[in-house]
Design a protein around this motif. Structure first.
Motif, PDB file in Angstrom:
ATOM      1  N   LYS A 101       0.845  -1.186   0.000  1.00  0.00           N
ATOM      2  CA  LYS A 101       0.000   0.000   0.000  1.00  0.00           C
ATOM      3  C   LYS A 101       0.882   1.239   0.000  1.00  0.00           C
ATOM      4  O   LYS A 101       2.112   1.148   0.122  1.00  0.00           O
ATOM      5  CB  LYS A 101      -0.919   0.004   1.225  1.00  0.00           C
ATOM      6  CG  LYS A 101      -0.179   0.031   2.555  1.00  0.00           C
ATOM      7  CD  LYS A 101      -1.112  -0.075   3.752  1.00  0.00           C
ATOM      8  CE  LYS A 101      -1.623  -1.474   3.958  1.00  0.00           C
ATOM      9  NZ  LYS A 101      -2.339  -1.658   5.250  1.00  0.00           N
ATOM     10  N   GLY A 102       0.294   2.401  -0.098  1.00  0.00           N
ATOM     11  CA  GLY A 102       1.039   3.643  -0.104  1.00  0.00           C
ATOM     12  C   GLY A 102       1.699   3.938   1.233  1.00  0.00           C
ATOM     13  O   GLY A 102       1.247   3.456   2.283  1.00  0.00           O
ATOM     14  N   GLU A 103       2.759   4.750   1.212  1.00  0.00           N
ATOM     15  CA  GLU A 103       3.503   5.054   2.423  1.00  0.00           C
ATOM     16  C   GLU A 103       2.629   5.699   3.492  1.00  0.00           C
ATOM     17  O   GLU A 103       2.726   5.350   4.673  1.00  0.00           O
ATOM     18  CB  GLU A 103       4.677   5.975   2.092  1.00  0.00           C
ATOM     19  CG  GLU A 103       5.778   5.313   1.274  1.00  0.00           C
ATOM     20  CD  GLU A 103       6.945   6.248   1.036  1.00  0.00           C
ATOM     21  OE1 GLU A 103       6.952   7.366   1.607  1.00  0.00           O
ATOM     22  OE2 GLU A 103       7.860   5.878   0.290  1.00  0.00           O
ATOM     23  N   ASP A 104       1.785   6.642   3.096  1.00  0.00           N
ATOM     24  CA  ASP A 104       0.967   7.343   4.083  1.00  0.00           C
ATOM     25  C   ASP A 104       0.062   6.381   4.837  1.00  0.00           C
ATOM     26  O   ASP A 104      -0.147   6.524   6.049  1.00  0.00           O
ATOM     27  CB  ASP A 104       0.126   8.432   3.400  1.00  0.00           C
ATOM     28  CG  ASP A 104       0.973   9.602   2.918  1.00  0.00           C
ATOM     29  OD1 ASP A 104       2.145   9.709   3.354  1.00  0.00           O
ATOM     30  OD2 ASP A 104       0.476  10.392   2.085  1.00  0.00           O
ATOM     31  N   ALA A 105      -0.476   5.371   4.130  1.00  0.00           N
ATOM     32  CA  ALA A 105      -1.341   4.386   4.775  1.00  0.00           C
ATOM     33  C   ALA A 105      -0.555   3.531   5.760  1.00  0.00           C
ATOM     34  O   ALA A 105      -1.052   3.205   6.856  1.00  0.00           O
ATOM     35  CB  ALA A 105      -2.008   3.503   3.720  1.00  0.00           C
ATOM     36  N   TYR A 120       2.117   4.457   7.431  1.00  0.00           N
ATOM     37  CA  TYR A 120       2.430   5.287   8.600  1.00  0.00           C
ATOM     38  C   TYR A 120       1.200   5.512   9.475  1.00  0.00           C
ATOM     39  O   TYR A 120       1.289   5.481  10.707  1.00  0.00           O
ATOM     40  CB  TYR A 120       3.016   6.621   8.157  1.00  0.00           C
ATOM     41  CG  TYR A 120       4.293   6.495   7.362  1.00  0.00           C
ATOM     42  CD1 TYR A 120       5.238   5.514   7.667  1.00  0.00           C
ATOM     43  CD2 TYR A 120       4.551   7.340   6.287  1.00  0.00           C
ATOM     44  CE1 TYR A 120       6.403   5.389   6.934  1.00  0.00           C
ATOM     45  CE2 TYR A 120       5.724   7.226   5.548  1.00  0.00           C
ATOM     46  CZ  TYR A 120       6.640   6.245   5.867  1.00  0.00           C
ATOM     47  OH  TYR A 120       7.794   6.120   5.134  1.00  0.00           O
ATOM     48  N   GLN A 121       0.043   5.712   8.839  1.00  0.00           N
ATOM     49  CA  GLN A 121      -1.168   5.922   9.633  1.00  0.00           C
ATOM     50  C   GLN A 121      -1.537   4.661  10.399  1.00  0.00           C
ATOM     51  O   GLN A 121      -1.986   4.728  11.560  1.00  0.00           O
ATOM     52  CB  GLN A 121      -2.334   6.352   8.741  1.00  0.00           C
ATOM     53  CG  GLN A 121      -3.577   6.780   9.526  1.00  0.00           C
ATOM     54  CD  GLN A 121      -3.282   7.892  10.512  1.00  0.00           C
ATOM     55  OE1 GLN A 121      -2.704   8.925  10.157  1.00  0.00           O
ATOM     56  NE2 GLN A 121      -3.660   7.694  11.770  1.00  0.00           N
ATOM     57  N   ARG A 172       0.571   4.609  13.504  1.00  0.00           N
ATOM     58  CA  ARG A 172       0.091   5.564  14.521  1.00  0.00           C
ATOM     59  C   ARG A 172      -1.136   5.011  15.238  1.00  0.00           C
ATOM     60  O   ARG A 172      -1.278   5.145  16.462  1.00  0.00           O
ATOM     61  CB  ARG A 172      -0.231   6.911  13.867  1.00  0.00           C
ATOM     62  CG  ARG A 172       0.996   7.638  13.322  1.00  0.00           C
ATOM     63  CD  ARG A 172       0.640   9.031  12.821  1.00  0.00           C
ATOM     64  NE  ARG A 172       1.791   9.651  12.173  1.00  0.00           N
ATOM     65  CZ  ARG A 172       2.004   9.675  10.866  1.00  0.00           C
ATOM     66  NH1 ARG A 172       1.117   9.109  10.046  1.00  0.00           N
ATOM     67  NH2 ARG A 172       3.076  10.253  10.355  1.00  0.00           N
ATOM     68  N   ASN A 231       5.307  -4.563   2.368  1.00  0.00           N
ATOM     69  CA  ASN A 231       5.377  -3.107   2.292  1.00  0.00           C
ATOM     70  C   ASN A 231       6.791  -2.571   2.495  1.00  0.00           C
ATOM     71  O   ASN A 231       7.031  -1.383   2.290  1.00  0.00           O
ATOM     72  CB  ASN A 231       4.419  -2.484   3.314  1.00  0.00           C
ATOM     73  CG  ASN A 231       2.997  -2.449   2.787  1.00  0.00           C
ATOM     74  OD1 ASN A 231       2.698  -1.745   1.840  1.00  0.00           O
ATOM     75  ND2 ASN A 231       2.138  -3.255   3.382  1.00  0.00           N
ATOM     76  N   MET A 265      11.545   3.953   5.215  1.00  0.00           N
ATOM     77  CA  MET A 265      10.214   3.677   5.759  1.00  0.00           C
ATOM     78  C   MET A 265      10.314   3.071   7.158  1.00  0.00           C
ATOM     79  O   MET A 265       9.598   3.494   8.091  1.00  0.00           O
ATOM     80  CB  MET A 265       9.454   2.725   4.836  1.00  0.00           C
ATOM     81  CG  MET A 265       8.159   2.199   5.446  1.00  0.00           C
ATOM     82  SD  MET A 265       7.203   1.153   4.320  1.00  0.00           S
ATOM     83  CE  MET A 265       6.404   2.445   3.348  1.00  0.00           C
ATOM     84  N   LYS A 280      11.217   5.610   9.767  1.00  0.00           N
ATOM     85  CA  LYS A 280      10.086   6.454  10.145  1.00  0.00           C
ATOM     86  C   LYS A 280       9.117   5.694  11.040  1.00  0.00           C
ATOM     87  O   LYS A 280       8.574   6.257  12.006  1.00  0.00           O
ATOM     88  CB  LYS A 280       9.361   6.978   8.905  1.00  0.00           C
ATOM     89  CG  LYS A 280       8.194   7.895   9.250  1.00  0.00           C
ATOM     90  CD  LYS A 280       7.781   8.761   8.091  1.00  0.00           C
ATOM     91  CE  LYS A 280       6.670   9.731   8.502  1.00  0.00           C
ATOM     92  NZ  LYS A 280       6.410  10.762   7.497  1.00  0.00           N
ATOM     93  N   GLU A 315       6.962  11.021  15.987  1.00  0.00           N
ATOM     94  CA  GLU A 315       6.243  11.570  14.826  1.00  0.00           C
ATOM     95  C   GLU A 315       4.755  11.230  14.926  1.00  0.00           C
ATOM     96  O   GLU A 315       4.398  10.192  15.440  1.00  0.00           O
ATOM     97  CB  GLU A 315       6.790  10.998  13.518  1.00  0.00           C
ATOM     98  CG  GLU A 315       8.196  11.479  13.174  1.00  0.00           C
ATOM     99  CD  GLU A 315       8.553  11.215  11.733  1.00  0.00           C
ATOM    100  OE1 GLU A 315       7.638  11.000  10.904  1.00  0.00           O
ATOM    101  OE2 GLU A 315       9.734  11.215  11.415  1.00  0.00           O
TER     102      GLU A 315
END
Length: 302
Positions: free
Chosen positions: A253-257, A259-260, A263, A278, A290, A293, A302
């Motif tokens: 999946k995309g990086e933002d997904a 990271y979310q 969190r 991933n 990745m 982060k 973060e």
């Protein structure tokens, strides 16, 4: 050893010093060592999906040493893989990262939700592994056989000081595809793994769907739209947080997904991520960035 790790180990009241030492090896390893949070690299996808679907997008990943080195260089908590992949790097990388021997596997051609036993506790001892990993499929017609297998293997592992990780993925039987990621089903799957004696429980992040008719009234009146709240419920279902719970990274999946998800796992009280495709399907420098982060996210930076 940090207070966080001591508190986690205290929850495993029946386990011998060997098991606790191996859990401590994982919990104290890498950039998240001592925090109570984990990131584990699992590379068993080639067994189920085949090498091309797993590694062609990043050809260096055909080499088992690539994954060993990625886990080490990223400062991860552990590396999980089937027998052959662990054997292929066990000498070169001995002692550099805790390992989890995945002792059962499926393949994409088999009918029905089932896995074959492909490794043993004896293999895990020989290779210096900290834990064995085993997949169960709650809902499958083959579940009772799988429960019998992990009962025996987990008892043997515990007797020689090796921890047990259970992948608990609902599928098969009367459970429809639409229910595999349901919140009530995921919580049930995590609880089942805890009841089977898992030290570390691996489940998928659940949706807000409630599948079981009998369970729906028990979930009504609560807003389950926040993923962090759903994570909290899965952790609650794992003996009220007395067991380590990590969540699968799932399909690419995309990086933002990604990271979310981390969190939400952190904010919901989960212990971390077990993330494979991933990361290793990305170029090495991108994967390392990745993972770095994700470490910062789990540290609350973060």
């Amino acid at each position: 050893m940090t207070p966080q790790v001591k508190a986690i180990l205290a929850n495993y009241e029946s386990d011998n010093p060997g098991v606790k030492a191996n859990l401590a090896r994982i919990l104290m390893q890498g950039h998240l060592g001592g925090t109570g949070k984990l990131i584990i690299l699992p590379v068993d996808q080639g067994f189920e999906h085949g090498p091309a679907r797993s590694f062609a997008v990043n050809p260096p990943a055909y080499d088992p040493h690539y994954h060993w080195q990625l886990a080490i260089d990223a400062g991860l908590s552990a590396f999980a893989a089937p027998l052959g992949m662990i054997e292929a790097g066990a000498g070169t990388f001995a002692g550099q990262v805790p390992t989890i021997l995945k002792v059962n596997s499926s393949n994409s051609w088999a009918q029905g939700a089932n896995q074959a036993v492909t490794g043993s506790v004896e293999d895990a001892l020989r290779l210096g592994c900290s834990a064995i990993g085993f997949t169960i499929y709650p809902g499958s017609d083959h579940l009772n056989d799988m429960i019998g297998q992990i009962r025996d293997m987990s008892a043997e592992a515990k007797s020689v000081g090796i921890a047990t990780v259970i992948w608990s993925y609902p599928r098969g039987g009367i459970l429809p595809k639409s229910g595999e990621l349901a919140l009530d089903v995921g919580a049930y799957a995590a609880h089942m793994a805890a009841l089977l004696g898992a030290h570390i429980i691996k489940v998928k992040l659940p949706s807000d769907h409630i599948e079981q008719k009998e369970a729906k009234p028990l979930y009504e009146g609560t807003d389950w739209s926040k993923q962090s709240d759903r994570v909290k419920h899965v952790v609650q279902s794992s003996f009220a947080g007395r067991r380590i719970v990590v969540f699968s990274g799932g399909a690419a999946k995309g990086e933002d997904a990604v990271y979310q998800d981390a969190r939400d796992i952190r904010d919901g009280g989960g212990n971390g991520s077990i993330i494979g495709r991933n990361t290793f399907q990305r170029p090495r420098d991108e994967a390392l960035a990745m993972l770095a982060k994700l470490v910062r996210i789990y540290k609350g930076e973060e």
